[in-house]
Design an enzyme around this catalytic site. Structure first.
Site, PDB file in Angstrom:
ATOM      1  NE  ARG A 120      15.231  54.127 -22.153  1.00  0.00           N
ATOM      2  CZ  ARG A 120      16.396  54.556 -22.625  1.00  0.00           C
ATOM      3  NH1 ARG A 120      16.543  55.821 -22.982  1.00  0.00           N
ATOM      4  NH2 ARG A 120      17.420  53.739 -22.734  1.00  0.00           N
ATOM      5  CB  SER A 178      25.039  63.442 -25.189  1.00  0.00           C
ATOM      6  OG  SER A 178      24.537  62.375 -25.956  1.00  0.00           O
ATOM      7  CB  CYS A 237      33.379  58.161 -33.270  1.00  0.00           C
ATOM      8  SG  CYS A 237      33.516  57.061 -31.852  1.00  0.00           S
ATOM      9  N   PRO A 264      30.795  49.956  -2.313  1.00  0.00           N
ATOM     10  CG  PRO A 264      30.001  48.911  -0.389  1.00  0.00           C
ATOM     11  CD  PRO A 264      31.213  49.580  -0.959  1.00  0.00           C
ATOM     12  CB  ALA A 282      33.257  52.713 -12.962  1.00  0.00           C
ATOM     13  CE  LYS A 289      31.203  27.216 -53.889  1.00  0.00           C
ATOM     14  NZ  LYS A 289      31.834  26.936 -55.199  1.00  0.00           N
TER      15      LYS A 289
END
Lengths: 564, 564
Positions: free
Chosen positions: B21, B38, B42, B276, B280, B434
């Site tokens: 992008r 990808s 979880c 350089p 990560a 509250k």
């Protein structure tokens, strides 16, 4: 120390208990005009609908429990009729026996609340015309419904209490029409977000008559006619007025206490009025809007409770300060949740704040975990400074969560683009690895960094007629066929790179997709080839919702309308 | 610009898309060792339990979709075997055909993730012994269950993935025992809060064998024996190891990249390594704990995604900075939600931070609106400065909301007592006037102002044996009869004022109630009469939960235990 408190609901009840906790020796008396103290204003609509079954549930405390635990004298059915600051005395009338008497005070707290705004219309006194504010009002409405089994109701006004009531009347199987002058329910929202609320209300069989002015009520043989300006009257079995509330401050005014906007009681941030030893809290007082810094009124339980606590601290010699309100609020509208914090675009404009916003449609939780639903989120920021100004969210699960996170961020003075950095808790049933709040932050960061240029609903017409620009709809062919904006040409995003030769480099490109995400990707692709690109915030999903809403508002005549 | 990314899950996949992008012309190649990119780490436990039905749901993107939309080459089944920084080259092995080749890069991003910690135990290679980390692991476990219909499982380790898996194995009707050396599941929580989690896990029929050391696995004719130190072995049909993860950094180490704690990759806040043009992100990198300022590891999707985005920005010439993590996380444990942010008391102690905490048991929403449930909330702050350090919440509805609000408050550097000022959205179905977060702020404010002095679980024993102090349980007689702490005398709060003559003024009074609220009121009453008073944080509710938990942990032998 002798403390007198006028009003025994949110602010007054909180203050009374807090004063006791701070000062075991204080003599505390609360005068409450109605027959109930510490009642749950916000629960009243749900008692009418039967969601809350026992009316006892509506009162969090009773005079007896206050006396037993806190040694606080809660005098219900007692109206304070005058304040005499020079003598530090209040005049009180016992509404049960008519007796009047005087009471001295060292410190006085005014927590009179607000009363339903009653317009001067003919027929206001009719037995089928109600307002909803107190437990007594609720019992009256409930009793009327139980006894008369009305089949239809007209609700005048579509704010928080009104909408909660509508849901509960629908629960009872009644036909309900909301009529009001503004063309939008729930004024804390901008019209674009209100369109989603309208949609839900209509979906649940409620008729909306927006943009109509009620002129009075006429008793008919069967039911009542609601007279409208330039329209045939609306017939219903009962009418409930919920057009807002007005601070109940005649006592304060007569005592010479300085007033604020709309007749409210002016206080400083210690909740002190202009007269020494007189404090005020709750719906009757003028507070600061935290975002604009302007004087404001809020009729919300959260601020009232906080103010009561602060007044109590200061009455007891402390030094507590009220920081103002963001107007954070949330409402259940049938299955929808709508929530807001800070200011909206309408207010920004009125206040001369140069604001912009992003609109996104994230899932409430990870798409791959069952049960997630789309919410619509609008986050508003100041253009130059990227100061976070407000947010509005409509959706289902998790709407209240995101509004509270943003409320905390506004309170803390965070930059809107810094929402991207918030480390929020993620697991598939609760959120996404990029939480909706983070996503809003990413988008605003992209704007700040010059990577995202947007256009909005209000620009569409101009852009649609501008022959010098290119208009792209980059959704799939099937999505495009299902509905699109005239003049937007379809090139699916995944084919965009193959069609660059069809897009003139010398003209700005306005891109639309369904939610605004793919069109952002398309914009980035085009920018990479040197195009000047604008992304439609909210996508066709927002466009079509607003369009349909506007169309229905115009079409909505009051007899025999078909909004199915 | 030629970018190579090692690892195509959270951090790597996010970075790849973001780089595209930002730079339409970049040549982007991702090498992913497994067969999937990808994918939703979880979500893996929920696929095993069948909550997520289609394994395709587990991959958010495919190599095809990445190519089509982003022109990113996602090379699955490709392992990067060496980095040669001096030549800016990586060696790659195609795991499908064994071919090896080299690729040059201008910028390299390492997102190798972490691997399940595998202890050196006998029997690790047995076919019934599994770990859970990748889609392949998940498919393997699922396949084993489908084919062999195991009736029982031993889970070694009780962290996030472990507990999510346990719930899913129970869904499948399996008997599950969790065995681990620590006496507490879910180490981000303090033991008091973990006791509530233990209770829920036990309630759902899971056997806990805490404080036991696994020494190895032995194949038996039927099933597998889990060997334990000083205990009879545990028999089960399968074993799943979930004792944590270790950064997968052999590549980085071999390339001479500077390492951090526990073998992680050291990066600066631009996600740059010591070499350089090598960046990560994700589970393999060392980050800053925002609260302590110390180096830390987190294996969480949220931080990995944020880091990926930041690395991408900097790879493309930007200047983005990662602000560190609060370790905010949330987990569904059967019907319970447990969430945490910032540091716990254990960490505060380790770090030498002088911390204190409040514990409260607020309702998720207004008590008078149906469906509200109690949550238990612990909020931790620094004693001297009242800096907000962390929070832990266990409960049901609304737990995730409050942890995210507090996470935002910590991020913004708010004082713990300022939580009282947050203007959060209230309506009966969502909260109380509250809010629980405000309540925590009120309590901490009371401590700061010297109005509330507390004592904690760790003080109970000493206080119970101290003959110079007075111990009061101010609950009702019925509550007291239902269970109380030895040595605490019952005087109900509403009768307290009548019994003052029985309480010696010269001795400190330690007061307990059910949740800590009424005992606070009692303390304020007593303080008003000049007593020195201490309030038990969390009340008998917390005390009994911890006591029962400790008792069960001790009692829990591994055969024939009755924890019903």
């Amino acid at each position: 120390m002798k403390v007198i408190i006028v009003g025994g609901v949110a602010g007054g009840a909180t203050a009374a208990a807090r004063i006791r906790r701070l000062d075991e020796k204080a003599e505390i008396t609360v005068f409450e005009r109605s027959g109930y103290v510490s009642y749950a204003n916000c629960g009243l609509p749900y008692y009418i609908g039967g969601i809350i079954e026992d009316s006892k549930e509506l009162t969090l405390q009773t005079p007896e429990s206050f006396l037993e635990r806190f040694q606080i004298k809660m005098k219900v059915q007692h109206e304070v009729t005058a304040i005499h600051p020079e003598r530090k005395i209040v005049s009180v009338k016992n509404l049960e026996n008519g007796q009047e008497f005087e009471e001295t005070y060292d410190k006085l707290l005014l927590s009179p609340g607000a009363v339903p705004t009653k317009p001067r219309l003919s027929g206001m006194e009719l037995p089928q015309v109600f307002t909803l504010r107190t437990v007594e009002d609720t019992l009256r409405i409930r009793e009327y419904i139980d006894e008369n089994q009305p089949k239809s109701a007209v609700l005048a006004g579509g704010g928080f209490i009104g909408l909660e009531l509508v849901e509960n009347l629908r629960e009872l199987g009644m036909d309900v029409t909301i009529v009001q002058q503004p063309e939008q329910l729930m004024s804390p929202f901008d019209p674009d977000m209100a369109a989603f609320i309208h949609g839900t209300v209509r979906k649940h069989g409620v008729k909306l008559a927006l943009g109509h002015t009620v002129e009075g009520f006429v008793q008919k043989e069967e039911g009542i006619d609601v007279l409208l300006e330039d329209e045939a009257p609306l017939r219903a079995d009962m009418v409930i007025l919920a057009i807002g509330v007005t601070p109940d401050t005649h006592l304060a005014a007569e005592a010479g206490i300085e007033l604020g906007i709309r007749g409210s009681i002016a206080v400083n941030d210690r909740m002190e009025t202009s007269i020494p030893d007189i404090y005020a809290a709750g719906d009757a007082v003028q507070i600061k809007n935290c975002v604009t810094g302007r004087d404001a009124l809020v009729s919300l339980a959260g601020p009232a409770n906080k103010q009561g606590r602060i007044a109590a601290d200061n009455i007891c010699g402390g030094d507590s300060h009220y920081q103002g309100s963001l107007g954070s609020s949330v409402i259940k509208v049938f299955d929808l949740t709508a929530a807001v914090t800070g200011i909206n675009m309408k207010t920004a404009e009125q206040e001369g704040i140069d604001a912009d916003y992003v609109i996104l449609s994230p899932m409430s939780h990870a798409g791959y975990y069952p049960g997630g639903k789309v919410m619509t989120m609008k986050v508003i920021f100041e253009k130059k400074t990227y100061r976070l100004l407000g947010a509005q969210i409509v959706g289902y699960e998790g709407v209240d969560k995101r509004i509270d996170v943003i409320a905390a961020a506004i309170h803390a003075g965070m930059k809107a683009s810094d929402l991207k950095d918030l480390d929020l808790a993620y697991a598939p049933p609760y959120s996404s690895a990029k939480d909706p709040v983070n996503m809003a932050g990413f988008m605003i960061d992209n704007i700040e960094e010059g990577r995202l240029h947007q256009f909005h609903m209000e620009d569409i017409e101009k852009i649609s007629q501008d022959e010098r620009v290119i208009r792209l709809d980059i959704r799939t062919k099937m999505e495009y066929a299902g509905g699109h904006v005239d003049g937007f040409v379809n090139i699916p995003v995944d084919e965009l790179r193959d069609h660059l030769d069809e897009i003139s480099q010398s003209r700005p490109v306005y891109v639309m997709c369904q939610s605004g995400l793919r069109s952002y990707i398309a914009c980035r692709i085009l920018s990479g080839y040197g195009y000047e690109c604008y992304n439609f915030a909210g996508g066709y999903r927002l466009y079509s919702t607003i369009k349909q809403d506007r169309c229905l508002i115009e079409k909505e005549t009051l007899c025999g309308m078909d909004l199915s």
